[in-house]
Design a protein around this motif. Structure first.
Motif, PDB file in Angstrom:
ATOM      1  N   MET B   1      14.076  -8.977  17.017  1.00  0.00           N
ATOM      2  CA  MET B   1      13.781  -7.662  17.617  1.00  0.00           C
ATOM      3  C   MET B   1      13.773  -6.599  16.521  1.00  0.00           C
ATOM      4  SD  MET B   1      15.612  -5.615  20.676  1.00  0.00           S
ATOM      5  CE  MET B   1      16.235  -6.892  21.704  1.00  0.00           C
ATOM      6  N   SER B   2      12.830  -5.686  16.606  1.00  0.00           N
ATOM      7  CA  SER B   2      12.745  -4.642  15.579  1.00  0.00           C
ATOM      8  C   SER B   2      13.932  -3.689  15.696  1.00  0.00           C
ATOM      9  CB  SER B   2      11.450  -3.865  15.742  1.00  0.00           C
ATOM     10  OG  SER B   2      11.529  -3.034  16.878  1.00  0.00           O
ATOM     11  N   GLU B   3      14.191  -2.981  14.599  1.00  0.00           N
ATOM     12  CA  GLU B   3      15.284  -2.008  14.575  1.00  0.00           C
ATOM     13  C   GLU B   3      15.115  -0.993  15.713  1.00  0.00           C
ATOM     14  OE1 GLU B   3      15.556   0.176  10.905  1.00  0.00           O
ATOM     15  OE2 GLU B   3      17.178   1.442  11.656  1.00  0.00           O
ATOM     16  N   LEU B   4      13.869  -0.601  15.891  1.00  0.00           N
ATOM     17  CA  LEU B   4      13.586   0.416  16.899  1.00  0.00           C
ATOM     18  C   LEU B   4      13.900  -0.094  18.311  1.00  0.00           C
ATOM     19  CD1 LEU B   4      12.636   3.223  16.675  1.00  0.00           C
ATOM     20  CD2 LEU B   4      10.279   2.478  16.885  1.00  0.00           C
ATOM     21  N   LYS B   5      13.432  -1.308  18.589  1.00  0.00           N
ATOM     22  CA  LYS B   5      13.661  -1.868  19.926  1.00  0.00           C
ATOM     23  C   LYS B   5      15.152  -1.992  20.201  1.00  0.00           C
ATOM     24  CE  LYS B   5       9.443  -4.317  21.137  1.00  0.00           C
ATOM     25  NZ  LYS B   5       8.722  -5.265  20.272  1.00  0.00           N
ATOM     26  N   GLU B   6      15.919  -2.287  19.155  1.00  0.00           N
ATOM     27  CA  GLU B   6      17.362  -2.443  19.340  1.00  0.00           C
ATOM     28  C   GLU B   6      18.050  -1.159  19.750  1.00  0.00           C
ATOM     29  OE1 GLU B   6      19.371  -4.333  15.997  1.00  0.00           O
ATOM     30  OE2 GLU B   6      17.907  -5.967  16.194  1.00  0.00           O
ATOM     31  N   ILE B   7      17.581  -0.054  19.217  1.00  0.00           N
ATOM     32  CA  ILE B   7      18.298   1.201  19.510  1.00  0.00           C
ATOM     33  C   ILE B   7      17.694   1.989  20.676  1.00  0.00           C
ATOM     34  CG2 ILE B   7      19.180   1.480  17.155  1.00  0.00           C
ATOM     35  CD1 ILE B   7      16.964   3.742  16.948  1.00  0.00           C
ATOM     36  N   MET B   8      16.504   1.620  21.106  1.00  0.00           N
ATOM     37  CA  MET B   8      15.873   2.411  22.176  1.00  0.00           C
ATOM     38  C   MET B   8      16.622   2.243  23.493  1.00  0.00           C
ATOM     39  SD  MET B   8      11.771   2.485  21.758  1.00  0.00           S
ATOM     40  CE  MET B   8      11.489   0.937  22.554  1.00  0.00           C
ATOM     41  N   GLY B  17       8.965  10.772  32.719  1.00  0.00           N
ATOM     42  CA  GLY B  17       7.704  10.038  32.752  1.00  0.00           C
ATOM     43  C   GLY B  17       7.974   8.595  32.360  1.00  0.00           C
ATOM     44  N   GLU B  18       7.038   7.706  32.709  1.00  0.00           N
ATOM     45  CA  GLU B  18       7.226   6.295  32.366  1.00  0.00           C
ATOM     46  C   GLU B  18       7.352   6.143  30.859  1.00  0.00           C
ATOM     47  OE1 GLU B  18       4.182   3.740  34.034  1.00  0.00           O
ATOM     48  OE2 GLU B  18       4.515   4.637  36.008  1.00  0.00           O
ATOM     49  N   HIS B  19       8.259   5.280  30.418  1.00  0.00           N
ATOM     50  CA  HIS B  19       8.389   5.081  28.974  1.00  0.00           C
ATOM     51  C   HIS B  19       8.975   3.720  28.645  1.00  0.00           C
ATOM     52  CE1 HIS B  19      12.163   7.052  30.353  1.00  0.00           C
ATOM     53  NE2 HIS B  19      12.747   6.218  29.530  1.00  0.00           N
ATOM     54  N   LEU B  20       8.739   3.332  27.385  1.00  0.00           N
ATOM     55  CA  LEU B  20       9.310   2.076  26.899  1.00  0.00           C
ATOM     56  C   LEU B  20      10.715   2.319  26.374  1.00  0.00           C
ATOM     57  CD1 LEU B  20       6.164   0.832  24.918  1.00  0.00           C
ATOM     58  CD2 LEU B  20       6.919   0.070  27.175  1.00  0.00           C
ATOM     59  N   GLY B  21      10.948   3.518  25.833  1.00  0.00           N
ATOM     60  CA  GLY B  21      12.269   3.818  25.310  1.00  0.00           C
ATOM     61  C   GLY B  21      12.340   5.190  24.662  1.00  0.00           C
ATOM     62  N   VAL B  22      13.587   5.618  24.425  1.00  0.00           N
ATOM     63  CA  VAL B  22      13.833   6.924  23.792  1.00  0.00           C
ATOM     64  C   VAL B  22      14.758   6.702  22.601  1.00  0.00           C
ATOM     65  CG1 VAL B  22      14.641   9.285  24.171  1.00  0.00           C
ATOM     66  CG2 VAL B  22      13.763   7.957  26.099  1.00  0.00           C
ATOM     67  N   PHE B  23      14.569   7.461  21.536  1.00  0.00           N
ATOM     68  CA  PHE B  23      15.489   7.412  20.390  1.00  0.00           C
ATOM     69  C   PHE B  23      15.451   8.744  19.647  1.00  0.00           C
ATOM     70  CE2 PHE B  23      12.279   6.933  17.055  1.00  0.00           C
ATOM     71  CZ  PHE B  23      11.192   6.437  17.763  1.00  0.00           C
ATOM     72  N   GLU B 258      13.779   7.772   9.710  1.00  0.00           N
ATOM     73  CA  GLU B 258      15.174   7.383   9.862  1.00  0.00           C
ATOM     74  C   GLU B 258      15.453   7.475  11.357  1.00  0.00           C
ATOM     75  OE1 GLU B 258      19.404   9.285   8.256  1.00  0.00           O
ATOM     76  OE2 GLU B 258      17.489  10.085   7.577  1.00  0.00           O
ATOM     77  N   VAL B 259      16.036   6.455  11.955  1.00  0.00           N
ATOM     78  CA  VAL B 259      16.212   6.479  13.413  1.00  0.00           C
ATOM     79  C   VAL B 259      17.653   6.215  13.823  1.00  0.00           C
ATOM     80  CG1 VAL B 259      13.834   5.789  13.899  1.00  0.00           C
ATOM     81  CG2 VAL B 259      15.567   4.026  13.626  1.00  0.00           C
ATOM     82  N   LYS B 260      18.011   6.729  14.975  1.00  0.00           N
ATOM     83  CA  LYS B 260      19.360   6.556  15.533  1.00  0.00           C
ATOM     84  C   LYS B 260      19.236   6.376  17.036  1.00  0.00           C
ATOM     85  CE  LYS B 260      22.187   9.703  12.746  1.00  0.00           C
ATOM     86  NZ  LYS B 260      22.931  10.963  12.837  1.00  0.00           N
ATOM     87  N   SER B 261      20.246   5.773  17.605  1.00  0.00           N
ATOM     88  CA  SER B 261      20.276   5.708  19.059  1.00  0.00           C
ATOM     89  C   SER B 261      20.596   7.098  19.580  1.00  0.00           C
ATOM     90  CB  SER B 261      21.346   4.730  19.525  1.00  0.00           C
ATOM     91  OG  SER B 261      21.594   4.954  20.904  1.00  0.00           O
ATOM     92  N   ILE B 262      19.901   7.500  20.643  1.00  0.00           N
ATOM     93  CA  ILE B 262      20.166   8.835  21.178  1.00  0.00           C
ATOM     94  C   ILE B 262      21.535   8.878  21.859  1.00  0.00           C
ATOM     95  CG2 ILE B 262      19.000   8.480  23.418  1.00  0.00           C
ATOM     96  CD1 ILE B 262      17.902  11.488  22.810  1.00  0.00           C
ATOM     97  N   GLU B 263      22.095   7.688  22.101  1.00  0.00           N
ATOM     98  CA  GLU B 263      23.430   7.647  22.701  1.00  0.00           C
ATOM     99  C   GLU B 263      24.529   7.987  21.697  1.00  0.00           C
ATOM    100  OE1 GLU B 263      23.212   3.730  24.522  1.00  0.00           O
ATOM    101  OE2 GLU B 263      22.939   4.742  26.468  1.00  0.00           O
ATOM    102  N   GLU B 264      24.163   7.937  20.406  1.00  0.00           N
ATOM    103  CA  GLU B 264      25.157   8.242  19.369  1.00  0.00           C
ATOM    104  C   GLU B 264      25.182   9.712  19.010  1.00  0.00           C
ATOM    105  OE1 GLU B 264      24.347   6.009  15.849  1.00  0.00           O
ATOM    106  OE2 GLU B 264      24.437   4.132  16.968  1.00  0.00           O
ATOM    107  N   VAL B 265      24.184  10.465  19.506  1.00  0.00           N
ATOM    108  CA  VAL B 265      24.108  11.864  19.057  1.00  0.00           C
ATOM    109  C   VAL B 265      24.395  12.821  20.215  1.00  0.00           C
ATOM    110  CG1 VAL B 265      22.428  11.282  17.275  1.00  0.00           C
ATOM    111  CG2 VAL B 265      21.626  12.117  19.495  1.00  0.00           C
TER     112      VAL B 265
END
Ligand SMILES: Cc1cc2nc3c(=O)[nH]c(=O)nc-3n(C[C@H](O)[C@H](O)[C@H](O)COP(=O)(O)OP(=O)(O)OC[C@H]3O[C@@H](n4cnc5c(N)ncnc54)[C@H](O)[C@@H]3O)c2cc1C
Ligand code: SF4
Ligand code: SF4
Ligand code: SF4
Lengths: 235, 305
Positions: B1-8, B17-23, B258-265
């Motif tokens: 799984m990509s880094e992005l998919k892991e944190i979304m 709106g419909e979405h695959l994920g947020v970060f 640079e990406v982070k989980s939105i749950e961490e911020v």
């Protein structure tokens, strides 16, 4: 197989050319219909009974045969489609004043919607090939709920032109200045100034593209967009 | 799984709106972050897309802060050179008709793969143009990516000017950046001064047509970027389509984001949802009130003629 007649009244053939501009998609569409009448492409002299009559051009009230053909459509076709602004809303034919060398007494040209009950109207001069393709595809698939806006436009209440945009969108506090109307206008009659359209009425041919394309006048529904545009069909 | 998919993570689709994920994300390039509004996501995508040939034109809003007549008034532009993307960076809090150059991008500039940034209403306009392209010959299939920006409201130019010059006491041409956040409207000057007014004081200058708009997160975009929910200098990114996800994954892999989980911020996704709900409630009420006055409903004008 859907029997389709393509009827040309007082028009320039531009709508037919636009239909042909869908290139290979035209072939797909032709596969799904039986073309039973088309003055430009066929030798058939009489409009036969058909499921759908797609009509291009205005009705010349000074030309008996033209009026007869138009009136006769209600009998012959189950569904009547006014394709393009001349048939749908009037277009620049509204400005005709006769005195043309070829037929000097022909001066009253009105849209088909003023003469017969039309089921669907597609404004634009000409409507973009992709719009015609979308319309015909939805019609052939029987997705008539998505054609509702075109049914409403067929009532022919107004030209749906630049003036309507001013009266019914800007003047009703709904224009958020996206600029879509300006992009849609074939004569560059619209300029966005201070976030609102300014319509140069001398340039406006009353084709209805701006009003029809504005997201605030007619919203087709998010679901249709998700299914038909974002579902990957375009790719 | 990509880094992005892991944190979304996923939020409330009724609000976002419909979405695959947020970060949460920001550009890793200083030259980008120096001029962009928040995490520079929009500009980074445009630069990357043009450089990699994924787009051959992007539509954005350029403003000249030194214009002698109308400083900071934006105009839409078609950019084909990645080096020019940053000239359009930063938020201009007034209407800019981005969609007006869409046909021009395709027909005059000959672009085959256009990306456009737009407010939710502009994204909607383009989607409708793809679905029912009556006056949009050859445009529908040339749209490669629609980048939405989160939007609560916009201001007519003279309204913005009043807010900046009269309420904040700064000449428009002295302004280096404007921002809305933490309950305030902020103005940063070229001299490093910072002025602000409570957001309540800006309400009288909001454009009325924004009050019938219930889309906060550009629900029909390929991806949406906004400041709300993420810390200063970072962007909240809502990914909706596979196409957008792939592009963002590539950019993360190449170290451009640079990406982070939105749950961490902090303040997090909850605030985005809260504001989306607030916009929907407030403006739906306005639509109902307008109907009582006999005014047309947006999207249904043709029915009422
Ligand atoms: C009117 C307006 C209201 C906004 N309201 C909110 C809000 O309530 N909450 C929130 O979280 N975010 C809001 N934003 C979005 C936010 O200001 C940033 O644009 C977003 O976070 C993207 O940041 P970035 O660093 O990636 O953008 P950048 O990389 O700086 O790129 C921003 C892009 O937006 C384009 N742009 C700037 N102004 C306009 C305009 N007026 N119309 C169309 N395009 C424009 C620019 O040309 C640029 O390409 C708003 C933006 C606008 C324009
Ligand atoms: S398309 Fe409609 S909302 Fe957009 S600028 Fe034109 S009139 Fe305004
Ligand atoms: S303003 Fe332009 S798009 Fe609108 S009706 Fe007139 S010619 Fe057509
Ligand atoms: S509030 Fe809605 S109408 Fe106003 S600029 Fe934002 S998206 Fe457009």
């Amino acid at each position: 197989m859907v029997r389709l007649a393509y009827v040309q009244l007082a028009g320039c053939c531009g709508c037919l050319v636009s239909l042909a501009d869908t290139y290979e998609r035209l072939l797909d569409i032709l596969d799904e219909v039986e073309l039973v009448y088309c003055q430009t492409l066929m030798d058939e002299r009489e409009i036969p009974e058909c499921d759908v009559a797609v009509v291009e051009g205005a009705v010349c009230l000074n030309h008996e045969e033209c009026v007869e053909v138009a009136r006769g459509l209600e009998e012959k076709a189950d569904t009547i489609v006014a394709l393009g602004a001349c048939a749908a809303t009037g277009n620049f034919m509204r400005y005709s004043r006769g005195n043309e060398q070829s037929a000097p007494t022909h001066e009253a040209f009105v849209p088909l919607t003023e003469v017969v009950d039309v089921d669907y109207a597609i404004p634009g001069c000409p409507p973009a090939p992709e719009a015609i393709e979308r319309f015909l595809t939805l019609l052939l698939e029987g997705k008539t709920d998505l054609l509702e806006p075109f049914a409403k436009l067929a009532e022919g209440k107004t030209e749906y032109c630049g003036c309507d945009l001013m009266y019914h969108v800007v003047n009703k506090n709904m224009c958020m200045g996206c600029g879509t109307c300006a992009a849609a206008c074939p004569t560059r009659a619209i300029e966005i100034v201070d976030g609102r359209p300014v319509v140069n009425e001398d340039r406006c041919i009353k084709c209805g593209a701006c009003f029809t394309q504005c997201p605030r006048t007619i919203w087709p529904g998010d679901d249709a967009i998700k299914e038909l545009v974002m579902g990957g069909e375009e790719e | 799984m990509s880094e992005l998919k892991e944190i979304m993570v996923k939020g409330d689709e009724g609000l976002l709106g419909e979405h695959l994920g947020v970060f949460t994300a920001r550009s890793t390039e200083r030259r980008i972050l120096r001029v962009t509004q928040d995490g520079g996501i929009v500009s980074s995508i445009m630069v990357y897309g043009l450089e990699e040939g994924k787009f051959d034109g992007v539509i954005a809003a350029v403003a000249d802060p030194d214009d002698p007549e109308e400083p900071w008034k934006p105009r839409p532009v078609v950019i084909t050179d990645p080096d020019e993307v940053l000239e359009a960076a930063g938020t201009k809090y007034t209407y800019c008709p981005n969609v007006s150059v869409l046909k021009e991008a395709v027909r005059s500039h000959g672009c085959e793969r256009v990306a456009m940034v737009g407010t939710p209403c502009q994204v909607r306009a383009v989607r409708k143009a793809q679905l029912l392209p009556v006056g949009m010959r050859h445009v529908p299939d040339k749209i490669e990516l629609l980048i939405g920006i989160i939007c609560m409201e916009n201001f007519p130019y003279e309204g913005l000017k009043t807010m900046v010059e009269q309420l904040c006491g700064v000449w428009m041409r002295e302004v280096a950046k404007m921002d809305i956040g933490k309950g305030k409207f902020w103005v940063y000057t070229d001299d490093g001064e910072v002025k602000s007014i409570p957001i309540d004081e800006t309400h009288p200058f909001e454009g009325e047509p924004c009050h019938v708009c219930t889309d906060y997160c550009a629900e029909l975009s390929d991806l949406t970027a906004g400041s709300v929910g993420s810390p200063d200098g970072w962007s909240t990114v809502i990914v909706r389509t596979e196409k957008a996800l792939e592009l963002l994954e590539e950019m993360v892999e190449q170290g451009l984001l640079e990406v982070k989980s939105i749950e961490e911020v902090k303040p997090g996704l909850g605030l985005v949802e809260k504001l989306a709900q607030a916009k929907k409630n407030k403006n739906q009420k306005e639509i109902e009130e307008r109907k009582e006055l006999g005014l047309p409903e947006p999207g249904k004008v043709h029915e009422q003629l």
